[in-house]
Design an enzyme around this catalytic site. Sequence first.
Site, PDB file in Angstrom:
ATOM      1  CB  CYS A   1     -47.842  44.116  39.112  1.00 20.61           C
ATOM      2  SG  CYS A   1     -46.110  43.775  38.863  1.00 20.61           S
TER       3      CYS A   1
ATOM      4  CB  CYS B   1     -50.019  27.162  32.952  1.00 21.34           C
ATOM      5  SG  CYS B   1     -49.838  28.757  33.622  1.00 21.34           S
TER       6      CYS B   1
END
Length: 433
Positions: A2, A426
């Site tokens: 976002c 990640c």
Amino acid sequence: MCGIFAVSGKENVLEDVFLGTFYLQHRGQQYCGISSFDGKNLKIRTHRGLVRGTFTDDLAGLDGTMAIGHTSLSDRQPIKLDSKMGEFTICFEGNIVNREALIDELKKEGHSFYTDSDIEVIAKLIAQGNDFVDGIATMAERIRGAYALVLLTKGKIYAARDKHAFRPMIIGKRNGAIAVTSESCSFVNLGFTIERDVKPGEILEIEDSKCETKKIIPSNFTQYCSFEWVYTANVASTIDGLSVDIARRNLGAALARRYPVDVDIVAAVPNSGIGHAIGYSQESKIPFDDVFIKYDYASRSYTQPTQAERDREAKIKLIPVPAKIADRSVVICDDSIVRGTQMKNDLVVKLRKNGVKQIHVRVACPPLRAPCIYGVATRSKEELAAHKKSVEQIKEYIGVDGLAFNTLEDLGKALGKPLCQLCTSCWTDEYKV
Ligand code: SF4
């Protein structure tokens, strides 16, 4: 993913919030929303679609000297809540890891829920405070995860960043107006100058042209999202003191030093691979050329909501330039490899069809091994190419002549920060928060 934007000024700020939100469109293209305070009422409008395509010339009747805006991949924000402190509207970026447990706890405390979204949990936790600062601090104590939020009341804006500073947030000033945004790229054309980044754990109160730190929630470590510099953020942005453009060039240069190869040209998977390719080219002294053009009217494939839409967008967005490909060997730089299917089924096919001699791929970050639980749209572990395959196996799978990824150490050096200050989940599959 976002983007959030908030602005307070002496005059009508709707054009500012509209453009400020528009310049964060790369962080989410599915929904957008704006809320404003016109001196009497808090108004709110949300849409499915892009900011420019859905907010018409009159900005849907919004008006006022204070406003917040949001772009999103997943849900409509801002939302509005009435509380003992009065009405407020709120939007956020991030992810609440313990959302389900919190919803259960809040239900036991007597709350009802309209949705099971993060933003409703956050708003209800804040509404329990004695005032908005106390409410944000109360929320911060109970949640586990990442957030950057802006909250609009009848007369004030509050902005807050989580204590580990996963998600970026920066303050700008312009002739008595104050804005906070996910990324500084949204300041440039609006005439705001960067004041500073919001500090980890900081809660700000903005009123007229004053911006005051009301509280800092302490933490003994930061976790700046490394992926912002690698892929997410716009190249015109500066995040926590480091230009995204320079970071990408550093990452490309590191690849050139560690994995040199004798080729005719260096090229990019546009757009996010361009900075990495320029860095590789400058370091290796091999000329940069654009063998693919990203069609201007295509979206970011990574931020599409379903796999089918991601595949379709990936397939249509890149147009090869045949005259630059035939009989040339090429190093292609990309930000990351998620599943490897786009490279295998689209890029490599297009290059081979156009007579490329050799394809060597250089990837700006280490092999992605784990999903993000802090609000960035990455795939499940099973979908990630590096979850099951070695680098050699990925090379064979996508069908190229060479493949190499930056090391974690080179990533930290390129970003100029100790690895302990960066979120690298990640790649490590280890989550500190
Ligand atoms: S897991 Fe990856 S994308 Fe998510 S915050 Fe950490 S570095 Fe960023």
